[in-house]
Each structure stands twice: as structure tokens, then as C-alpha cells.
Design an enzyme around this catalytic site. Structure first.
Site, PDB file in Angstrom:
ATOM      1  N   LYS A   1      -2.196 -13.923  -9.319  1.00  0.00           N
ATOM      2  CA  LYS A   1      -1.368 -13.250  -9.895  1.00  0.00           C
ATOM      3  C   LYS A   1       0.498 -14.328 -10.313  1.00  0.00           C
ATOM      4  CE  LYS A   1       0.303  -9.463 -11.140  1.00  0.00           C
ATOM      5  NZ  LYS A   1      -0.112  -8.852  -9.681  1.00  0.00           N
TER       6      LYS A   1
ATOM      7  N   THR B   1      -0.099 -16.522  -8.337  1.00  0.00           N
ATOM      8  CA  THR B   1      -0.245 -18.713  -8.379  1.00  0.00           C
ATOM      9  C   THR B   1      -0.413 -19.066  -9.675  1.00  0.00           C
ATOM     10  OG1 THR B   1      -1.834 -17.979  -6.181  1.00  0.00           O
ATOM     11  CG2 THR B   1      -2.248 -20.314  -7.891  1.00  0.00           C
TER      12      THR B   1
ATOM     13  N   ARG C   1       8.747 -12.063  -7.019  1.00  0.00           N
ATOM     14  CA  ARG C   1       9.431 -11.781  -6.288  1.00  0.00           C
ATOM     15  C   ARG C   1       9.737 -11.642  -4.848  1.00  0.00           C
ATOM     16  NH1 ARG C   1       5.562  -6.305  -6.882  1.00  0.00           N
ATOM     17  NH2 ARG C   1       3.805  -7.783  -6.867  1.00  0.00           N
TER      18      ARG C   1
ATOM     19  N   LYS D   1      -3.044  -9.301   3.511  1.00  0.00           N
ATOM     20  CA  LYS D   1      -2.560  -9.503   2.080  1.00  0.00           C
ATOM     21  C   LYS D   1      -2.714 -10.825   2.196  1.00  0.00           C
ATOM     22  CE  LYS D   1      -1.552  -8.706  -2.679  1.00  0.00           C
ATOM     23  NZ  LYS D   1      -0.916  -8.649  -3.529  1.00  0.00           N
TER      24      LYS D   1
ATOM     25  N   ALA E   1       5.241  -1.425  -6.139  1.00  0.00           N
ATOM     26  CA  ALA E   1       4.346  -1.673  -8.273  1.00  0.00           C
ATOM     27  C   ALA E   1       4.185   0.017  -7.815  1.00  0.00           C
ATOM     28  CB  ALA E   1       4.031  -2.827  -8.107  1.00  0.00           C
TER      29      ALA E   1
ATOM     30  N   PHE F   1       0.845  -6.075 -10.183  1.00  0.00           N
ATOM     31  CA  PHE F   1      -1.075  -5.210 -10.387  1.00  0.00           C
ATOM     32  C   PHE F   1      -0.563  -5.674 -11.977  1.00  0.00           C
ATOM     33  CE2 PHE F   1       1.043  -2.091  -6.113  1.00  0.00           C
ATOM     34  CZ  PHE F   1       0.145  -2.969  -5.800  1.00  0.00           C
TER      35      PHE F   1
ATOM     36  N   PHE G   1     -12.109 -19.297  -9.512  1.00  0.00           N
ATOM     37  CA  PHE G   1     -12.618 -20.002  -8.622  1.00  0.00           C
ATOM     38  C   PHE G   1     -13.664 -20.642  -8.435  1.00  0.00           C
ATOM     39  CE2 PHE G   1      -9.677 -16.693  -7.860  1.00  0.00           C
ATOM     40  CZ  PHE G   1      -9.760 -15.695  -7.181  1.00  0.00           C
TER      41      PHE G   1
ATOM     42  N   TRP H   1      -5.147 -23.822  -9.262  1.00  0.00           N
ATOM     43  CA  TRP H   1      -4.589 -23.345  -7.400  1.00  0.00           C
ATOM     44  C   TRP H   1      -6.064 -25.104  -6.614  1.00  0.00           C
ATOM     45  CZ3 TRP H   1      -9.254 -24.146  -4.142  1.00  0.00           C
ATOM     46  CH2 TRP H   1      -9.206 -23.149  -2.874  1.00  0.00           C
TER      47      TRP H   1
END
Length: 884
Positions: free
Chosen positions: A334, A336, A358, A369, A588, A619, A708, A737
């Protein structure tokens, strides 16, 4: 121009100025050393002619240069002062003093910046020194031609000489410099059409030296007189410029060029390869004023909330929320997508746009992560600064949270070991024989119904009520926090030292972003609002069943002090030089999981009516988006125009029946090879449900498929087709990306088109609906549950919150993000389940009730191989490696 003409012209400028803003009055500050009243009276007399307010700042004769500079810095920051006149001895008119004064307030035009502007020929922002202006007026006062006129400048200090030379030559005249040799000076005077005596000293020029009709002008030093008519004109001009600066400024954004490489390097390598703009340059490009910026080094700065006052009448831009489908444990990008979208909007479609993200916790950064700056060619730079400390907001939250925790346990100890009388003497100490309540103690007295301000007038019972919070140690809800994944702090025992006199109790630590103070930071809309919310925080319950607040502890004022800088959003930039606000980072799962209200509000003013603010929710749409709408939008009063729903082929395959996905393990073949059946299954279940959730709020949905390299064209086409069939306004593949903003241009165009459509936003429930019904509404309409099952403890808490007047607060469900249900392993769109509510808690300061669904950890743990194994520092270059 004669003196009378100058006065009339200045009065005309004053009339025009006050017509634009009737409440404005130009203000001049006179800074002097000693008690000389003469200059002040001269300035006041002159100012009265025009209507200027004059104030005087006197410094003692024994003052130092540092004291002068200290006063100048205060005057620089005082927006009520539009001009400063320096009545100082020559010894104090140093370059250091002159250049401390803001050029915008230097109405004498004597600072290096103003001198440089005039010499360069830039008259739009600088000020012409009153003496120079008067001399020039006298030189051109007659009706004769000035072209070729020779003007001799005699004496004077170099800045004034240079300015006069510049002004005279720009008027078509020629200048001569005086020679101190009397014979040479005589020859120069005889060649001149005019002689300007800037500082004659003992030098005398006989009238016999002058050519016929030649004139001689004598200039008294400004410092010995006062600011003349032309000086007051500069004050009015300064005020007019200041007022103009308060208006909205169109953007002059200069995007940074990207040269994407194949294969795509690591995030850190990409970030380091791009040369970011200085943050003050970025701020100027997007219309911020210098005084609205507080720089933290070269790459980031806090933005002051005064911007909201300056642009209060400016229409807001379009408001876009980025949410997602239910993610895999790996995350679906999200952040990105958010960064790629704003890069596309600003750098490629030339539309003002802001990303609001955030601030990442160090827990995931060093855990499993990784960071949260985006990725590839769609990220915030410098990514290492973004992910590490930033401007210290999380540290401020940690300090504030733990101050509350320390205050709680200290108060329990002191109440357990002291009499009412001893407590009262210490809480209201005698100073010079007088006891006095502090303002926060008077607030507590008012809440107790005691309308007294004299400590000596309280009865014994009133003293007892005042000094005893009577906290029940078993009902303290406040925990300590640390911004590290540390599983062994989930439950601890405190008070075991002998000095704590047996005050032992069990408590625990949360991760810092789970603190209620973080949620307050994200929901506050002003410093005053944040202070009030901090005061309302409930930290526990007394033995008699009453809530005990941070204000009862006497700590809320100190919390506001710790948080006064953290409330300002941090300005950074994307790889393509477009602006980003980074602010707040609420957990979240147990909080609302959105960036701050203030960042969004500031950005919406800055982008202008036709601009876009893209803000991110944590999320899936069932958690972050639902809380954004029902909690954040209630607090802010803002209404979104579009939801961008992020999906990946990987996550859709998981929801379509694919095998288990876990962080740190290789992806099974089903996620790498083409599998249209799994993709279709995930689209018809989870993607469809998440689109329907957004549509319940009346907001158009654009699906962004984060592509991807393992995704096939057939899979991409299938997702977009089904998304449109399920009601999405549009669905587009995104390649930000690998390509940066260019890879999200189609998404940006779709968002722009969707934002132009009418929005029929509505809340899911009314705030006055009973707590149980609000919970049931979310469970059924968002998660797809048949009903809810309240535990006895949950029902008891709900009854208590209703009794305390908290029943109208919105609901913030504490639920797993890995499933639409409460069961993490249930993928797709589960149905036929009952949602268990095991407990219900209240974040009264933040302003929501949070039911606990299943087991919810507020302190993550480190995996076997955390990210920190790969993070290192080169001591020679100070370069960081291993961050992602």
C-alpha cells in the site's frame, strides 16, 4: 518626489492595504540603546501622518552585541512587526547584527541581502534605503533630462555608496567617486552636474568650485535622526508584502528525474542513488513560508500548524484513501502504491499532489517486515532517515507514555504510605508561607464539585477526596511502551525493590505505536485538542469504580510539553521530488491505523482546489479503511472522494485457495507460476467483498493491482476484468516499483476521473447507536459475520462505559488483519461465523471504544532471524547497509 508627495503616496498605499484587510495596521519596531526619546518621537510623529503603529525596544547602554541579536531574533519571529528601525551606535552596526535582521523587515535596506538585491537590480523584494531614495528624488526632481548627468559622490560608507551608484546609473546618469586629495576633488567637482555629500566630515566645497546650475546635496546619517517619510513608506510596503505572502502560493514544483535500472536494485541502493532536493527548496516549491518550516537537517523538516490559519479560506483538494484487500503476512504494497500514485500525479500529470504516510516503528524495521518507505522506484527518500528515528516523534510518545506509567505507580505508593494531611502538604506545598493550587489541581477540584481556590478553606473530607485517587492496582489499564519487538516484556512484575514498600503488581509493555498517545497524535486537529485529549485519557479505575484520568494524576500538561513538537507533521519527498508528509503511526489492529488528521488537513490546503492528497490506511479495507471512515473522518470532518484498493496476484491466489504463505519462507510454486483458477477464486471472494465494503460508504473504488515480476499478463487482465464486474470504478495494473511514477500514470488518470464524480459518503452507523449495535453492524456488514457473541466481561465493560457517558464514541475493532473474520487462517470471504467479543476497552482520550476480538498481541516478538542480521554501518563512510 517631494516629501508631501511621498506622504500622499504612502497614505494611498495604506488605504489600499486596509481595503484588502481592514484589521491590518503596519507596525514599526524601533530598537535602540539608551534612553534617547528624540528618535522615537520623530518616528512616532512621522508614523502618525501615515497611520503606522510604532513600538520601542530599549536596551541598556551596557548591553552586548549578543543582546542586540537576541532582540532582533524575537522581532524576526513576531508577525505583528512589519519593519525594524535600528537606532544603534555605529559600533553595533556590524555585519553580524545587520544580517541577523530578516531582509523582509529591514526597512532601512542596510542588510547584505537587501544591498545585494538592489545592486543586482531586484527591486521587487528589497528596500531602497530612505537616504538613497531621497537623494535620487532630488537628482531627478527637475524637468530636465537626466541622461548623461554626472554625479559626484563624496564620502560615506561603502554600502550606501554602492547603492546610490547603482540607483543613479540605472536612472541614466553617470557617477564619479571622490578623491580625498583637495586638488583632485576640485577638478571632480568642476566636472559634476551634482555633488552628493554623504559624509562630509571636515571637508568643505566652496561655491566657486561648482559649475553653473550644479547642485549640492547634503545627507545627514540616518542613525542620528529618524525614519523619514520614505522610511515609513517602506514599512507600509513591508506590511503589504507580508499580507500578500499570507495568500495561497501556486506550486512551482521541479520533479527529480528517474532513470530506472533493470534488474531493479535494492531499495537502499535506489534511495542512495537519487540526490534529494534540500527540504527548504521543496517547501518553497509547494508554497510554504520560511517561518512555517523547522528543518531537521537537509532532508526533512517539521511544518508548523500556523499554516492552517494562513490558508483557512483556501479550498481543499481531492481526498484519496489507499486501502487494500486482506494481505498476506508479506504485505501487498500500500505504501508503494501511495508513493507511486503521487509521483504519477505530480511528476507526470503535473497535478499538485501530496502523500500522507505513517511513521514506521522500529519494531518491524528491525524485526521481520522491514521499513515502510515504499519500495523500488516508488519510495520516500532518504529511506534510512525515514525508517530510523525520523524527527523523534515516536521517542516523544514513548517518553510521554512512560511518564504516565511512572506517575501511576508513584501515586499508588504515596497514597499507600501517607496520611491525607501529609499528602496534601506535599501535593500543595507551602512556598514562602503560602499554599497555592496549580491550575491542573483546580481542574481536579472542579471535577470533584469543590468550587474553592484557597487550600486553607478545604474541609477534611474535601482534602481526602482531593488527594486520594484510590486507584485499584488490578484495574490499571495503562502499560509502559518501548519501540522494539520484545516478547519478554509482554508481562512483567514491578515494585520488587524494598524501596517500593510492597507495592508489587503485574503489568507489561506494549510496542510504542500501540500507545493511546500515538492514536491521540493521529486524531488531534490542534495543539489544544491534543492537550484536551491527553487530559481525558483514562489510566485505570478507582476502588469505588470511578475512572481515573491523566489530568487527575496532574500529568497532562507535562505530556503536552513532551508532545508539542511531535504534533507537527514531517515534510519529506519521494524519489521524484514530490512532497510527502510523514506523521503518526497508530497500531492498525488495536487503534485506527491511519496517518494523522493534521497531515491530511495541511496537505489538502497546500495542494489547492484541483490537487490531490493521497493518504494511507493500515491493513485491509475491513480494518484500516473502515476505521478511517468511521473514526478518522468523524474526528476530522473531512470526506474522501476516492478509495484506491490495492491488490496483488499473490494475495488473490492465497484467498482463492492457495497454500499457506509465511514471512521468511520461500513462496510455493502456485504463487510463482500462472494459475488463473486461484486468481479468479480470490477475486470472487476477498476482492469482491472489499469493494463492496467501500461501496457501503458511498465512495467510488479504483483497484490498483500492484504488479510483481512473476505475474502473467493473463492473470493481470483477469483481475482487472473481475474487479470492474464487481463494481469497481476502474481497475489498473501498476508498475511503479520498477518504473516509478511513469508506471502508475494510468492509475493516476483513473483516480482523477473518479474524483470528479459526485461522492455520496455516509457513515456505517450513527454515533448515538448503542455500543452493542455498533459492534454488531461492523461485524455483519463489514466482516460478513452472522452475529456477535459478547463475553460476560465484555458486556460488563459496555454497561460501565454507558454509565460513564462513553456510549457515543465510535468503535475501533481490535481484530486480526489476516482474515475478514477473527480467524487468521480463514481466507477469502468467510461466512456463517459468529464474531466473539472477549473484552471491550476504551481509549477515551483518543475517542473510541475498542472491542477485543480473539487474542490480540500489542507487543510483537522477534523471529529467529530478524532483519537486524543484515543491517550494518560502514564506520569510514557512515553509510548504512541492509535496510529494506
Amino acid at each position: 518626489m517631494s516629501v508631501g508627495e511621498v506622504v500622499e503616496t504612502t497614505k494611498g498605499a495604506m488605504f489600499a492595504l486596509q481595503k484588502r484587510n481592514p484589521t491590518i495596521q503596519p507596525s514599526l519596531a524601533v530598537l535602540q540603546i539608551g534612553d534617547d526619546e528624540n528618535v522615537l518621537e520623530i518616528n512616532k510623529k512621522m508614523a502618525r501622518k501615515i497611520g503606522i503603529n510604532v513600538t520601542q525596544i530599549r536596551l541598556p547602554k551596557q548591553c552586548t552585541e549578543d543582546q542586540v541579536i537576541e532582540e532582533l531574533l524575537k522581532l524576526n519571529d513576531d508577525q505583528r512587526v512589519h519593519g525594524v528601525y535600528l537606532h544603534l551606535p555605529p559600533a553595533f552596526l556590524t555585519s553580524r547584527v545587520l544580517n541577523t535582521l530578516k531582509p523582509e523587515k529591514d526597512v532601512e535596506g542596510i542588510s547584505d541581502v537587501n544591498v545585494g538585491r538592489l545592486i543586482r537590480g531586484d527591486f521587487s523584494r528589497g528596500f531602497v534605503p530612505p537616504v538613497a531614495n531621497a537623494v535620487l528624488d532630488m537628482l531627478v526632481k527637475d524637468d530636465g533630462p537626466v541622461e548623461g548627468k554626472n554625479v559626484l559622490l563624496v564620502g560615506g560608507k561603502r554600502p550606501l555608496q554602492l547603492i546610490l551608484q547603482c540607483l543613479i546609473e540605472k536612472s541614466g546618469m553617470a557617477t564619479l567617486r571622490s578623491n580625498r586629495n583637495r586638488n583632485h576633488l576640485q577638478r571632480q567637482v568642476m566636472q559634476a552636474d551634482a555633488v552628493v555629500m554623504l559624509d562630509s566630515g571636515n571637508m568643505d566645497i566652496p561655491s566657486t568650485w561648482l559649475r553653473p546650475r550644479a547642485e549640492i546635496i547634503y545627507c545627514a546619517p540616518t542613525q542620528e535622526t529618524g525614519l523619514d517619510e520614505r522610511g515609513t513608506s517602506n514599512v507600509v510596503r513591508s506590511c503589504s508584502r507580508w499580507l500578500q505572502d499570507q495568500h495561497y502560493r501556486p506550486w512551482r514544483l521541479h520533479p527529480l528525474k528517474l532513470q530506472p535500472l533493470t534488474p531493479v536494485p535494492s531499495d537502499l541502493e535506489i534511495s542512495r542513488a537519487q540526490v534529494a532536493k534540500p527540504v527548504d527548496q521543496l517547501a518553497t516549491e509547494i508554497g510554504l513560508l520560511p517561518e512555517e518550516l523547522e528543518s531537521y537537517g537537509r532532508n526533512k523538516a517539521k511544518v508548523r500548524l500556523s499554516l492552517l490559519d494562513r490558508l483557512h479560506s483556501q479550498p481543499d483538494g481531492k481526498y484519496v484513501l489507499v486501502a487494500g484487500i486482506t494481505p498476506t503476512p508479506l504485505g501487498e504494497g500500500k505504501s508503494t502504491v501511495t508513493v507511486g500514485l503521487v509521483q504519477a500525479l505530480s511528476a507526470h500529470l503535473k497535478l499538485n499532489s501530496f502523500a500522507c504516510l505513517r511513521q514506521p516503528s522500529q519494531g518491524p524495521t528491525f524485526g521481520v517486515k522491514g521499513g515502510a518507505a515504499g519500495g523500488g522506484y516508488a519510495q520516500v527518500i532518504p529511506m534510512e532517515e525515514f525508517n530510523l528515528h525520523l524527527t523523534g516523534d515516536i521517542h516523544a510518545i514513548t517518553a510521554a507514555n512512560n511518564l504516565v506509567a511512572a506517575a501511576i505507580d508513584a501515586r499508588i505508593l504515596h497514597e499507600a504510605t501517607q496520611s491525607d494531611k501529609a499528602l496534601f502538604k506535599r501535593l500543595v506545598p507551602s512556598v514562602n508561607g503560602v499554599r497555592k493550587f496549580s491550575p491542573i489541581q483546580i481542574s481536579r477540584l472542579r471535577r470533584l464539585g469543590i468550587n474553592k481556590t484557597d487550600p486553607e478553606s478545604l474541609t477534611s473530607q474535601e482534602i481526602s477526596n482531593f488527594v486520594r485517587l484510590d486507584l485499584d492496582p488490578k484495574k490499571i489499564t495503562w502499560q509502559r511502551v518501548v519501540d522494539t519487538n520484545d516478547r519478554f516484556l509482554r508481562k512483567i512484575t514491578i515494585g520488587q525493590a524494598s524501596t517500593e514498600k510492597g507495592q508489587i503488581r503485574e503489568t507489561g509493555f506494549d510496542i510504542a505505536v500501540a500507545s493511546e498517545i500515538m492514536a491521540i497524535l493521529a486524531l488531534a486537529d490542534s495543539l489544544e485538542d491534543m492537550k484536551n485529549r491527553l487530559a481525558r485519557m483514562v489510566v485505570g479505575t478507582s476502588h469505588s469504580g470511578l475512572p481515573v484520568t491523566a489530568e487527575d494524576l496532574g500529568v497532562s500538561g507535562a505530556l503536552a510539553v513532551l508532545m508539542k513538537d511531535a504534533i507537527k507533521p514531517t515534510l519529506m519527498q519521494t524519489l521524484e521530488g514530490t512532497p510527502v508528509f510523514v506523521h503518526a503511526g497508530p497500531f492498525a489492529n488495536i487503534a485506527h491505523g491511519n496517518s494523522s488528521v493534521l497531515a491530511d488537513k495541511l496537505a489538502l490546503k497546500l495542494v489547492g482546489r484541483d490537487g490531490f492528497v493521497v493518504t494511507e490506511a493500515g491493513f485491509g479495507a475491513d480494518i484500516g479503511m473502515e476505521k478511517f471512515f468511521n473514526i478518522k473522518c468523524r474526528a476530522s470532518g473531512l470526506r474522501p472522494n476516492v478509495v484506491v484498493l490495492v491488490a496483488t496476484v499473490r494475495a488473490l491466489k492465497m484467498h482463492g485457495g492457495g497454500p499457506h504463505v509465511s514471512a521468511g519462507s520461500p513462496l510455493p510454486r502456485e504463487y510463482i507460476d500462472e494459475n488463473l483458477s486461484l486468481v479468479a477464486g480470490g477475486c470472487q471472494s476477498n476482492l469482491k467483498k472489499q469493494i463492496q465494503i467501500a461501496q457501503q460508504f458511498g465512495v467510488p473504488v479504483v483497484v490498483a493491482l500492484n504488479v510483481f515480476k512473476t505475474d502473467t499478463q493473463a492473470e493481470i487482465d483477469l483481475v482487472c476484468q473481475i474487479a470492474r464486474e464487481c463494481g469497481a470504478f476502474d481497475a489498473l495494473p501498476c508498475n511503479h516499483w520498477a518504473q516509478g511514477g511513469r508506471g502508475s500514470v494510468a492509475l493516476a488518470q483513473a483516480v482523477k476521473q473518479a474524483a470528479s464524480k459526485p461522492s455520496n459518503f455516509q457513515f456505517l452507523y450513527h454515533s448515538e447507536m448503542p455500543i452493542v449495535e455498533k459492534i454488531r453492524t461492523i461485524a455483519q456488514r463489514v466482516y460478513g459475520a452472522d452475529d456477535i457473541d459478547l463475553s460476560l466481561e465484555a458486556q460488563t465493560k459496555i454497561d460501565y462505559y454507558n454509565q460513564q457517558g462513553y456510549g457515543s464514541l465510535p468503535i475501533c475493532m481490535a481484530k486480526t488483519h489476516l482474515s475478514l473474520s477473527h480467524m487468521p487462517d480463514k481466507k477469502g470471504a468467510p461466512t456463517g461465523f459468529v464474531l466473539p467479543i472477549r473484552d471491550v476497552r476504551a481509549s477515551v482520550g483518543a475517542g473510541f471504544i475498542y472491542p477485543l476480538v480473539g487474542t490480540m498481541s500489542t507487543m510483537p516478538g522477534l523471529p529467529t532471524r530478524p532483519c537486524f542480521y543484515d543491517i550494518d554501518l560502514d564506520p569510514a563512510t557512515e553509510e548504512i547497509t541492509g535496510l529494506f
